[in-house]
Design an enzyme around this catalytic site. Structure first.
Site, short mmCIF file in Angstrom:
data_model
loop_
_atom_site.label_atom_id
_atom_site.label_comp_id
_atom_site.label_asym_id
_atom_site.label_seq_id
_atom_site.Cartn_x
_atom_site.Cartn_y
_atom_site.Cartn_z
N ASP A 170 40.25 -24.91 72.35
CA ASP A 170 39.03 -24.73 71.57
C ASP A 170 39.17 -25.55 70.29
O ASP A 170 40.14 -25.40 69.54
CB ASP A 170 38.81 -23.26 71.23
N ILE A 171 38.19 -26.43 70.04
CA ILE A 171 38.24 -27.30 68.85
C ILE A 171 38.01 -26.45 67.60
O ILE A 171 37.03 -25.70 67.51
CB ILE A 171 37.18 -28.41 68.94
N GLU B 235 32.54 -26.17 72.64
CA GLU B 235 33.72 -26.98 72.28
C GLU B 235 34.98 -26.47 72.97
O GLU B 235 36.08 -26.71 72.51
CB GLU B 235 33.92 -26.96 70.76
#
Length: 391
Positions: free
Chosen positions: A246-247, A289
């Protein structure tokens, strides 16, 4: 017939996907140009020779060149513009010389037949040279072109009768040539349309399995492929691990630079994932994301090392938007098949919990599902969550 087919296709070209419009326009131009050459041939003696011979032959070559270029464009090959101009130049000079300087019908037939065979060969090469799967319609079009090559070669070797002073004079060879010339637009165009139809079906199938922005698998396809990979791993007693990435602070990128910048960041993350992971690893986008990587034949320790390398590659990516540096950081969870994790649902859930553990621990970290209880125990006692280096 060629004119009618060409006009009908010209009307429908805009209804095809953008990727197919260029090859279809090239094909349509070839269909619409070819009949004019035969009209000029048939008017020999009623119009000037430069029209019926020189312009007629040039139009025929241009028509076949468009067909060859259409097949190259269809298979996403570069256009051979320099070669085509060279072929046009040779044809023009040769026909002029063999009409006015050294008048010979046999010479013109030999030259034009050879040029047509070369152009047909370029079309066949466009179909068969490459890594793509050859479809039946492509075989159909290639067969028509190969038949044309054979006819042209036989035509070169077959000397015209002494009485053949006009191109339209009846002879067995001329009958074969003009029959082929009338059938080619119909049969080859039918094959070409079938090719375009199959390409559209392939694109639709690909869109159903691939995330349109990043080019990796979508969530539905991930579920199918991951299920198969887990079944195979359990059957053969092999390890399998999962990464959920996960960004970090992705919303900040969208808010400060816009959603287009966010899209660029997602594509950059996928690019780094592909370069870091192995070819056998499967990458998918869960949504937003968040990304997933399935790692066959990889235990948790090896997956953790790989996740750390991926995290470092992202942090060192020097990603920028319009000259402004934008740091790419990610929290990554690692999970593996084991005694307590034996199905996809459990593996996804535990790996996702590990990823959120990395988030809570300060982001830009890697956390393993097997260490989750120990980390959570430390948090309950008021201790900070361990960083990725402590695992």
């Amino acid at each position: 017939m060629s004119t009618l087919i060409g006009l009908a296709l010209a009307v429908t070209v805009t209804g095809y996907p953008k990727s197919l419009r260029k090859p279809m326009r090239l094909w349509v131009r070839g269909l619409l140009i070819q009949p004019f050459s035969f009209v000029l041939f048939s008017l020999r003696g009623q119009i000037p020779d430069w029209l019926s011979i020189i312009v007629g032959n040039i139009l025929l070559i241009i028509a076949f060149a468009h067909v060859s270029q259409a097949l190259r464009a269809y298979n996403r090959k570069s256009q051979l513009n320099a070669l085509m101009f060279a072929i046009f130049g040779i044809t023009i000079v040769g026909v002029i010389l063999l009409t006015y300087v050294w008048p010979t019908l046999l010479g013109r037939i030999t030259l034009i037949s050879l040029v047509l065979a070369v152009l047909a060969g370029i079309g066949v090469d466009a179909i068969y040279r490459g890594q793509h799967r050859i479809t039946r319609p492509e075989h159909m079009v290639a067969t028509m072109l190969l038949v044309g090559i054979v006819i042209m070669m036989v035509r070169i070797l077959y000397a015209p009768d002494a009485g053949l002073i006009e191109l339209t004079t009846s002879s067995p060879m001329q009958g074969i040539v003009f029959t082929y010339g009338s059938l080619l637009p119909v049969i080859a165009t039918s094959g070409f349309l079938l090719m375009c139809g199959e390409r559209m079906n392939e694109d639709l199938s690909r869109l159903a399995t691939i995330d349109s922005l990043t080019g990796v698998y979508n969530r539905r396809t991930l579920t199918e492929l991951a299920g198969k990979a887990i079944t195979a791993s359990k059957r053969h007693g092999r390890a399998l691990s999962l990464l959920i990435l996960d960004i970090d602070h992705f919303k900040r990128i969208n808010d400060e630079f816009g959603h287009e910048a966010g899209d660029l960041a997602l594509c950059r993350v996928v690019e780094i994932m592909r370069s870091t992971l192995r070819e056998s690893d499967l990458t998918a986008r869960l949504g937003g994301e968040e990304f997933v990587a399935i790692l066959p034949d990889t235990d948790e320790a090896s997956a953790f090392v790989l996740a750390e390398r991926l995290r470092e590659e992202l942090a060192a990516s020097n990603f920028s938007i319009s000259g402004w540096p934008v740091p790419l950081r990610a929290s990554i969870g690692v999970g593996s098949l084991g005694p307590t994790i034996s199905d996809l649902e459990t593996l996804m859930r535990e790996t996702d919990r590990a990823m959120y553990s990395a988030k809570r621990g300060g982001r830009n970290r890697v956390a393993a599902a097997s260490s989750l209880e120990k980390v959570q125990g430390g948090l309950r006692q008021g201790q900070p969550e361990a960083s990725s280096e402590s695992y």
